[in-house]
Write a protein that holds these residues in place. Structure first.
Motif, PDB file in Angstrom:
ATOM      1  N   LEU A 141       3.417  25.891 -13.775  1.00 58.41           N
ATOM      2  CA  LEU A 141       1.983  26.118 -13.948  1.00 58.41           C
ATOM      3  C   LEU A 141       1.433  25.262 -15.090  1.00 58.41           C
ATOM      4  O   LEU A 141       0.291  24.805 -15.019  1.00 58.41           O
ATOM      5  N   LEU A 142       2.252  25.003 -16.109  1.00 63.23           N
ATOM      6  CA  LEU A 142       1.804  24.098 -17.177  1.00 63.23           C
ATOM      7  C   LEU A 142       1.667  22.671 -16.632  1.00 63.23           C
ATOM      8  O   LEU A 142       0.736  21.952 -17.004  1.00 63.23           O
ATOM      9  N   GLY A 143       2.587  22.266 -15.764  1.00 67.37           N
ATOM     10  CA  GLY A 143       2.473  20.940 -15.140  1.00 67.37           C
ATOM     11  C   GLY A 143       1.196  20.840 -14.322  1.00 67.37           C
ATOM     12  O   GLY A 143       0.463  19.844 -14.394  1.00 67.37           O
ATOM     13  N   ALA A 144       0.916  21.898 -13.557  1.00 71.20           N
ATOM     14  CA  ALA A 144      -0.317  21.923 -12.758  1.00 71.20           C
ATOM     15  C   ALA A 144      -1.537  21.872 -13.671  1.00 71.20           C
ATOM     16  O   ALA A 144      -2.521  21.172 -13.377  1.00 71.20           O
ATOM     17  N   ALA A 145      -1.475  22.596 -14.798  1.00 72.49           N
ATOM     18  CA  ALA A 145      -2.600  22.600 -15.745  1.00 72.49           C
ATOM     19  C   ALA A 145      -2.867  21.189 -16.244  1.00 72.49           C
ATOM     20  O   ALA A 145      -4.026  20.745 -16.319  1.00 72.49           O
ATOM     21  N   LYS A 146      -1.789  20.473 -16.561  1.00 66.35           N
ATOM     22  CA  LYS A 146      -1.972  19.109 -17.082  1.00 66.35           C
ATOM     23  C   LYS A 146      -2.572  18.204 -16.013  1.00 66.35           C
ATOM     24  O   LYS A 146      -3.491  17.424 -16.289  1.00 66.35           O
ATOM     25  N   TYR A 147      -2.073  18.321 -14.796  1.00 63.31           N
ATOM     26  CA  TYR A 147      -2.609  17.494 -13.705  1.00 63.31           C
ATOM     27  C   TYR A 147      -4.095  17.781 -13.506  1.00 63.31           C
ATOM     28  O   TYR A 147      -4.913  16.865 -13.404  1.00 63.31           O
ATOM     29  N   LEU A 148      -4.440  19.065 -13.460  1.00 62.67           N
ATOM     30  CA  LEU A 148      -5.844  19.446 -13.215  1.00 62.67           C
ATOM     31  C   LEU A 148      -6.740  19.004 -14.370  1.00 62.67           C
ATOM     32  O   LEU A 148      -7.868  18.555 -14.156  1.00 62.67           O
ATOM     33  N   ALA A 149      -6.239  19.131 -15.602  1.00 63.66           N
ATOM     34  CA  ALA A 149      -7.031  18.718 -16.766  1.00 63.66           C
ATOM     35  C   ALA A 149      -7.249  17.204 -16.763  1.00 63.66           C
ATOM     36  O   ALA A 149      -8.317  16.722 -17.161  1.00 63.66           O
ATOM     37  N   GLN A 150      -6.253  16.473 -16.299  1.00 63.35           N
ATOM     38  CA  GLN A 150      -6.369  15.010 -16.290  1.00 63.35           C
ATOM     39  C   GLN A 150      -7.229  14.508 -15.134  1.00 63.35           C
ATOM     40  O   GLN A 150      -8.001  13.572 -15.284  1.00 63.35           O
ATOM     41  N   HIS A 151      -7.067  15.136 -13.968  1.00 61.96           N
ATOM     42  CA  HIS A 151      -7.726  14.602 -12.765  1.00 61.96           C
ATOM     43  C   HIS A 151      -9.075  15.234 -12.482  1.00 61.96           C
ATOM     44  O   HIS A 151      -9.937  14.600 -11.869  1.00 61.96           O
ATOM     45  N   ARG A 152      -9.262  16.469 -12.865  1.00 66.59           N
ATOM     46  CA  ARG A 152     -10.551  17.171 -12.679  1.00 66.59           C
ATOM     47  C   ARG A 152     -11.050  17.061 -11.236  1.00 66.59           C
ATOM     48  O   ARG A 152     -12.257  16.936 -11.006  1.00 66.59           O
ATOM     49  N   ASP A 153     -10.144  17.081 -10.283  1.00 65.51           N
ATOM     50  CA  ASP A 153     -10.531  16.910  -8.882  1.00 65.51           C
ATOM     51  C   ASP A 153     -10.593  18.253  -8.146  1.00 65.51           C
ATOM     52  O   ASP A 153      -9.999  18.425  -7.101  1.00 65.51           O
ATOM     53  N   PHE A 154     -11.284  19.188  -8.772  1.00 71.88           N
ATOM     54  CA  PHE A 154     -11.510  20.493  -8.136  1.00 71.88           C
ATOM     55  C   PHE A 154     -12.930  20.898  -8.481  1.00 71.88           C
ATOM     56  O   PHE A 154     -13.574  20.274  -9.333  1.00 71.88           O
ATOM     57  N   GLU A 155     -13.426  21.960  -7.838  1.00 69.10           N
ATOM     58  CA  GLU A 155     -14.848  22.236  -7.952  1.00 69.10           C
ATOM     59  C   GLU A 155     -15.208  23.411  -8.847  1.00 69.10           C
ATOM     60  O   GLU A 155     -16.009  23.288  -9.754  1.00 69.10           O
ATOM     61  N   GLY A 156     -14.650  24.577  -8.593  1.00 68.71           N
ATOM     62  CA  GLY A 156     -15.086  25.776  -9.315  1.00 68.71           C
ATOM     63  C   GLY A 156     -14.296  26.011 -10.582  1.00 68.71           C
ATOM     64  O   GLY A 156     -13.967  25.076 -11.308  1.00 68.71           O
ATOM     65  N   THR A 157     -13.970  27.282 -10.829  1.00 66.55           N
ATOM     66  CA  THR A 157     -13.253  27.642 -12.055  1.00 66.55           C
ATOM     67  C   THR A 157     -11.809  28.007 -11.726  1.00 66.55           C
ATOM     68  O   THR A 157     -11.551  28.792 -10.803  1.00 66.55           O
ATOM     69  N   VAL A 158     -10.877  27.438 -12.471  1.00 64.15           N
ATOM     70  CA  VAL A 158      -9.456  27.728 -12.288  1.00 64.15           C
ATOM     71  C   VAL A 158      -8.960  28.503 -13.507  1.00 64.15           C
ATOM     72  O   VAL A 158      -9.045  28.016 -14.637  1.00 64.15           O
ATOM     73  N   ASN A 159      -8.490  29.728 -13.266  1.00 69.52           N
ATOM     74  CA  ASN A 159      -7.933  30.552 -14.339  1.00 69.52           C
ATOM     75  C   ASN A 159      -6.411  30.484 -14.260  1.00 69.52           C
ATOM     76  O   ASN A 159      -5.811  30.892 -13.261  1.00 69.52           O
ATOM     77  N   LEU A 160      -5.807  29.959 -15.315  1.00 67.09           N
ATOM     78  CA  LEU A 160      -4.347  29.814 -15.366  1.00 67.09           C
ATOM     79  C   LEU A 160      -3.800  31.040 -16.091  1.00 67.09           C
ATOM     80  O   LEU A 160      -4.032  31.226 -17.282  1.00 67.09           O
ATOM     81  N   ILE A 161      -3.122  31.905 -15.349  1.00 64.80           N
ATOM     82  CA  ILE A 161      -2.715  33.216 -15.881  1.00 64.80           C
ATOM     83  C   ILE A 161      -1.218  33.214 -16.171  1.00 64.80           C
ATOM     84  O   ILE A 161      -0.387  33.095 -15.260  1.00 64.80           O
ATOM     85  N   PHE A 162      -0.854  33.352 -17.436  1.00 66.75           N
ATOM     86  CA  PHE A 162       0.554  33.402 -17.852  1.00 66.75           C
ATOM     87  C   PHE A 162       0.856  34.837 -18.274  1.00 66.75           C
ATOM     88  O   PHE A 162       0.345  35.312 -19.276  1.00 66.75           O
ATOM     89  N   GLN A 163       1.707  35.491 -17.495  1.00 69.69           N
ATOM     90  CA  GLN A 163       1.927  36.932 -17.643  1.00 69.69           C
ATOM     91  C   GLN A 163       3.292  37.257 -18.259  1.00 69.69           C
ATOM     92  O   GLN A 163       4.312  36.754 -17.796  1.00 69.69           O
ATOM     93  N   PRO A 164       3.321  38.127 -19.259  1.00 68.26           N
ATOM     94  CA  PRO A 164       4.603  38.610 -19.791  1.00 68.26           C
ATOM     95  C   PRO A 164       5.072  39.819 -18.976  1.00 68.26           C
ATOM     96  O   PRO A 164       4.360  40.327 -18.102  1.00 68.26           O
TER      97      PRO A 164
END
Ligand SMILES: [Zn+2]
Ligand SMILES: [Zn+2]
Length: 393
Positions: A111-134
């Motif tokens: 999910l951190l890898g996906a976060a980096k890709y999404l932050a770099q590419h910004r090729d999505f439309e709405g809001t993405v919530n990255l949820i890291f659960q203990p």
């Protein structure tokens, strides 16, 4: 679309490095302090809006794309297990008695890898919530985050999770429509009698004998209170009482677990456990108190969201590599509480051959990181798109 997987492959080395660091530093339950800090620092380093301390040690990163007011939650779990690691790996656990024996180090890295890709590419439309659960491993981490306002603070139209599956070949994924895993809970029954000398049983009330009858009677619940075609498990797994050969103790306790696919049947099971325990104890002149704690909701994959997740997975891998034929399991996973609060879906990611989950020699397969990360990214892209535009192929 092979290009997404290629783009994710550029992050492969970094995901492996993160995964090995997390693997070397496992943390239990809700006490994922270091892991949560690693996650939050990484997200902040990418310029992602980061919320620490959601439900204790949970972390949420929020990425806002262009257009569309749709939102999606992508969830990874972070906690390890109380198992002594026996892998002998160079990055093996440095904490005696704890290990990442369920691959949550891999899930977090994906999910951190996906976060980096999404932050770099910004090729999505709405809001993405990255949820890291203990606290997935029986520590109620999902409900801790939900109780702390997870979905009010970070509204999600849908939420998606995944788990690695040893034995499923690498490059394959599988899921099912509808209920794919059981709900359930744990129970403790305290039978109260009256102590006496072991040679003078008539002067006491024997809670051990009453408890044995309760354990036997619990097996009648599945046999006589559950429709024959439904699946329910009631297991008494521990019985404790007494401390000497010649003493009838004051009390005895019975502990166990119950699993079910249907919430109404789960309530029947809870009621029957309590009624049998108190009725049988009373017959022996004793009393019984039952404490039943629901630990998992039945795990229900929303059919529409499952179809979207399957289409996303098939756009990354060969279409035949993604199966929808998963048999329901009586195991449980607390992502079910997120699916209860918000619709969504969950998928198993092939982890190749190797030891099963929770085995002291288990290790997450690094080659699966790109598959999971690519699936998270594709879900972010497709689930936030305005409905009429959704087309993952
Ligand atoms: Zn596990
Ligand atoms: Zn797990």
């Amino acid at each position: 679309m092979k290009s997404l997987l290629d783009g994710i492959r550029a992050l492969d080395t970094e995901m492996r490095t993160i995964r090995h660091d997390l693997h070397a530093h496992p943390e239990l339950g809700l006490e994922t302090h270091r892991t949560s800090a690693v996650v939050a620092d990484f997200l902040e380093g990418l310029g992602i809006e980061t919320h620490r301390g959601v439900g204790g040690t949970g972390v949420v990163g929020v990425l806002r794309g262009r257009r569309s007011n749709r939102s999606v939650g992508l969830r990874a779990d972070m906690d390890a297990l109380a198992i002594a690691e026996a892998t002998g790996l160079p990055y093996a656990s440095r904490t005696p008695g704890l290990m990442h024996g369920c691959g949550h180090d891999g899930h977090t890295a994906m999910l951190l890898g996906a976060a980096k890709y999404l932050a770099q590419h910004r090729d999505f439309e709405g809001t993405v919530n990255l949820i890291f659960q203990p606290g997935e491993e029986g520590y109620d981490g999902a409900r801790e985050m939900i109780r702390d306002g997870l979905f009010e603070r970070f509204p999600c139209d849908a939420v998606f999770g995944m788990h690695n599956e040893p034995g499923l070949p690498l490059g394959q994924m599988r899921t099912g429509f509808g209920t794919i895993a059981a709900g359930g809970g744990n129970f403790d029954i305290t039978v109260q009698g009256r102590g006496a000398h072991g040679a003078e049983p008539d002067r006491g009330i024997d809670p051990v004998l009453a408890a044995c009858h309760v354990v036997t009677a619990l097996q009648s619940i599945v046999a006589r209170n559950v429709p024959p075609l439904a699946s329910v498990v009631v297991s008494a797994t521990r019985i404790e009482g007494g401390s000497a050969y010649n003493v009838i103790p004051e009390s005895a306790t019975i502990s166990g677990t119950a699993r079910y696919f249907d919430v109404a049947l789960g309530e029947t099971v809870q009621a029957r456990i309590a009624a049998l325990a108190s009725g049988i104890a009373e017959g022996f002149g004793a009393t019984a108190e039952t404490d039943f704690r629901v630990m998992f909701a039945p795990h229900v994959n929303d059919p529409e969201k499952t179809a979207l997740m399957v289409a996303c997975a098939r756009s990354i891998l060969d279409p035949e590599a993604v199966s929808t034929e998963m048999e329901p399991s009586l195991g449980s996973e607390d992502f079910s509480f997120m699916l209860e609060a918000v619709t969504g879906a969950y998928m198993m990611i092939g982890n190749g051959s190797g030891h099963p989950l929770h085995h002291p020699e288990y290790d997450f397969c690094d080659d699966a990181l790109v598959h999971g990360a690519a699936l998270y990214v594709r879900l972010a892209q497709e689930a936030t798109r305005a409905p009429e535009e959704q087309d993952p192929t």
